[in-house]
Design a protein around this motif. Sequence first.
Motif, short mmCIF file in Angstrom:
data_model
loop_
_atom_site.label_atom_id
_atom_site.label_comp_id
_atom_site.label_asym_id
_atom_site.label_seq_id
_atom_site.Cartn_x
_atom_site.Cartn_y
_atom_site.Cartn_z
N ARG A 79 1.09 -1.11 -0.05
CA ARG A 79 0.18 0.00 -0.15
C ARG A 79 0.81 1.36 0.17
NH1 ARG A 79 -3.08 1.29 4.74
NH2 ARG A 79 -4.42 2.41 3.43
N TYR A 80 1.82 1.11 0.74
CA TYR A 80 2.87 2.43 0.89
C TYR A 80 3.91 2.38 -0.13
CZ TYR A 80 0.37 2.43 5.43
OH TYR A 80 -0.57 2.82 6.35
N TRP A 89 -6.26 -2.50 -2.06
CA TRP A 89 -5.88 -3.40 -0.68
C TRP A 89 -7.20 -3.24 0.14
CZ3 TRP A 89 -4.92 -4.66 4.18
CH2 TRP A 89 -3.96 -5.28 4.54
N TYR A 91 -9.47 -5.88 3.25
CA TYR A 91 -8.91 -7.08 4.07
C TYR A 91 -9.79 -8.26 3.56
CZ TYR A 91 -8.07 -3.75 7.92
OH TYR A 91 -7.46 -2.82 8.64
N PRO A 92 -9.09 -9.47 3.56
CA PRO A 92 -9.88 -10.65 2.97
C PRO A 92 -11.19 -10.71 4.15
CG PRO A 92 -7.56 -11.22 3.56
CD PRO A 92 -7.76 -9.81 4.03
N THR A 94 -14.58 -12.43 5.83
CA THR A 94 -14.92 -13.25 6.74
C THR A 94 -14.04 -14.59 7.19
OG1 THR A 94 -15.79 -14.69 4.45
CG2 THR A 94 -17.32 -13.33 5.89
N GLY A 95 -13.02 -13.99 7.77
CA GLY A 95 -11.97 -14.87 8.45
C GLY A 95 -10.87 -15.52 7.40
N VAL A 98 -4.36 -15.06 6.20
CA VAL A 98 -3.30 -15.23 7.20
C VAL A 98 -3.77 -15.58 8.38
CG1 VAL A 98 -2.46 -13.24 7.75
CG2 VAL A 98 -0.97 -15.13 7.48
N PHE A 100 -1.83 -16.39 11.73
CA PHE A 100 -0.68 -16.35 12.48
C PHE A 100 -0.78 -17.31 13.81
CE2 PHE A 100 0.38 -12.24 10.45
CZ PHE A 100 1.30 -12.70 9.66
N GLY A 103 2.89 -14.85 15.96
CA GLY A 103 2.68 -13.58 15.72
C GLY A 103 3.57 -12.29 16.61
N ARG B 57 -11.60 -9.62 12.68
CA ARG B 57 -11.64 -10.14 11.40
C ARG B 57 -10.89 -11.62 11.20
NH1 ARG B 57 -7.37 -9.26 7.62
NH2 ARG B 57 -5.69 -8.05 8.74
N GLY B 58 -10.01 -11.68 12.23
CA GLY B 58 -9.43 -13.07 11.93
C GLY B 58 -10.31 -14.23 12.66
N LYS B 64 -4.22 -12.20 13.18
CA LYS B 64 -3.60 -11.19 12.33
C LYS B 64 -2.41 -10.36 12.82
CE LYS B 64 -6.91 -12.47 9.26
NZ LYS B 64 -6.35 -12.99 8.10
N ASN B 65 -1.95 -10.61 13.76
CA ASN B 65 -1.23 -9.71 14.70
C ASN B 65 0.34 -10.11 14.73
OD1 ASN B 65 -3.62 -8.25 14.94
ND2 ASN B 65 -3.85 -8.41 17.22
N VAL B 66 1.12 -8.95 14.35
CA VAL B 66 2.42 -9.24 14.48
C VAL B 66 3.23 -8.13 15.16
CG1 VAL B 66 4.52 -9.50 13.10
CG2 VAL B 66 2.63 -10.06 12.05
N THR B 150 -15.37 -11.66 11.25
CA THR B 150 -16.05 -10.56 10.79
C THR B 150 -15.38 -9.37 10.40
OG1 THR B 150 -17.83 -11.52 12.09
CG2 THR B 150 -18.21 -9.13 11.42
N THR B 151 -15.29 -8.83 9.18
CA THR B 151 -14.66 -7.85 8.91
C THR B 151 -15.62 -6.45 8.73
OG1 THR B 151 -13.20 -9.13 7.46
CG2 THR B 151 -13.11 -6.97 7.05
N THR B 153 -16.38 -3.25 7.18
CA THR B 153 -16.12 -2.85 5.71
C THR B 153 -16.33 -1.28 5.75
OG1 THR B 153 -18.28 -3.23 5.27
CG2 THR B 153 -16.39 -4.84 4.51
N GLU B 183 -8.13 -0.78 14.67
CA GLU B 183 -8.04 -1.79 13.49
C GLU B 183 -6.57 -2.12 12.95
OE1 GLU B 183 -9.70 -0.29 9.76
OE2 GLU B 183 -9.62 1.67 10.30
N ALA B 185 -2.34 -1.06 12.16
CA ALA B 185 -1.52 -0.14 11.22
C ALA B 185 -2.18 0.00 10.16
CB ALA B 185 -0.32 -0.77 11.24
N ASN B 186 -2.88 -1.01 9.46
CA ASN B 186 -3.58 -0.64 8.13
C ASN B 186 -5.07 -0.30 8.50
OD1 ASN B 186 -1.48 -1.33 6.25
ND2 ASN B 186 -1.82 -3.53 7.33
N SER B 187 -5.14 0.82 8.74
CA SER B 187 -6.35 1.34 9.19
C SER B 187 -7.31 1.88 8.13
CB SER B 187 -6.09 2.48 10.21
OG SER B 187 -5.21 3.47 9.25
N LEU B 188 -7.66 0.72 7.39
CA LEU B 188 -8.49 0.87 6.28
C LEU B 188 -9.98 1.69 6.59
CD1 LEU B 188 -8.21 -2.41 4.35
CD2 LEU B 188 -6.70 -0.56 4.26
N GLU B 191 -9.30 5.42 7.53
CA GLU B 191 -9.01 6.10 6.14
C GLU B 191 -10.27 6.35 5.26
OE1 GLU B 191 -5.05 4.53 4.51
OE2 GLU B 191 -4.53 4.20 6.57
#
Lengths: 103, 457
Positions: A79-80, A89, A91-92, A94-95, A98, A100, A103, B57-58, B64-66, B150-151, B153, B183, B185-188, B191
Amino acid sequence: MSTAQPHVPDVSIEDRLYTVKYRDAGESHLGVENPDVCADCTTNECTSVCPAAVWTVDPDGDGVPSIAYENCLECGTCRYGCPYDNVEWTYPKTGGGVVFKQG
Amino acid sequence: MSHETTTAGGLQRPALQTETPNYDDAFDAVVVGAGLAGTAAALTMARDGLDVLMLERGPAPGTKNVFGGVLYTPTIRELVDIDGAPLERYIAEKRFSILSSDGDETAMSMRPGAWRDDPHNDSYTVLRRRFDEWFAKQAVEAGVTLVTETTVTGLLRDGGAIVGVTTDRPDGEIHAPVVVLAEGANSLVTEGADLKERPEREEVAVSVKEVFKLDRDTIDDRFRLDGDAGAAYQYFGEGAVGEAVGGGFVYTNKRSVSVGVVYRVEDAAAGQTPEATLDAFESHPAVAPLIRGGRRIEYSAHVVPEGGARAMPDLVHDGAVVVGDAAGLVLNSGVHLEGTNMAVESGYHAGKAIAAALADGRSDAEALAAYARDLDQSFVVENLRHYDWFQRTIAADRQFLFEDLPRALASAETEYFKMDRTSKDEHTGAARDHLVAAAGGWFGAAKRAWRFRRMLS
């Protein structure tokens, strides 16, 4: 220092991605906004910033990257990385995507 | 692309996941994201008697976290009993190391005895998958409703005010008085709703990380640890991140070691790929023996917002607040690498402010402004402001800090301790000459000392 020897054996991106668990969302959550922008791009930052080899540009092709979305670590770097803000870009859904384990 | 098929995934979900019909207008607040900031906010609000829905969403919190590896717990400790938390090791040693690309290492290690005593300076390595799931469970036990897979949107608006969220679920609109945007760092969503501009490329770093499995005794022996003691190694210089501006890290978990690099997306875009950077770091003779024989069990990556105080978006809106990484709350002062503590602190203050506003029957920005005020007066924004100069200053002095200094230190060490038939006095002079030359003479050295004085202040 002359004794600087790599101690870590060569590892491919495939080896690395093999350690990652995914749930296939069935459709790509990534795309390009405008393929014409990619066709005119000569620097292909998307390919160099991505840690997961999602983006590849065929040197003999039309310049529009192919997207291996199923490799995506959802890090957001592309994205950047794209100087033209041309990465679509999301998010995928409904679950999917990836999963992890550490993590 | 994927926008027009929002129900496709939903139809394939197990029945349990689609039987979530009554969430609309059923909650006081919706939290977007079950990471540290979101969970801290949800937990705080639930404790204050609010009905809270937390959406992740995961498939589970943490999936989803790192992060690099060290969780700072002063605020978490106030919220939950962390004795039962899945902590890996407490930080008994911090080690700062400068690597040249020629294989040189110059390091400083500290092991204050006080860190060995409970509560161990509130610094622990954790694995986010386990920790975030545990933390979210504490929120659920406090009454929070957690819905995964649940994402979110987008945001629902009524006039200018935010009145809820849209999700990727069938009939997935959820109205609620307040939305907490946690949400990451990727705050879709943030934004997309024009609550925040996308950060500039120069203000974002990429991190790639690997976790290596090693048995506990091997880790204890290699890092000189015992019991639950752990180590946090930070690396600088060309041997850590090549031609980029950033650093490397090695953190010990109980039975694994986390290894990674963080550097500017700008540098990756210029051609230095994350994979090659990680390869070079892991191959450095100062690093490779630490992970030798370890089995790779996970590769991961994430962007890190490093814009500091200047890049923080408005935290409070009519019907919404922004917390954690979504608000850019990450501190990198070179010495201090913090984010988890700031995420939890922001979630806590946001939760408190929301509870107070809703008690007055309000959810407008003015009523929620206590969150921004409290965070502004906390260590979070104070520290971000204090170190705002840092990123720009090191970027401007990269050649000296990352290339010349590591080599000059190694040359000076080699000279100072050299065993031959020359006098110590001559060796000392030669060693000093290496350092002074690298710093640009005595005047240059003085200038640089002044420029970086705030690093330790």
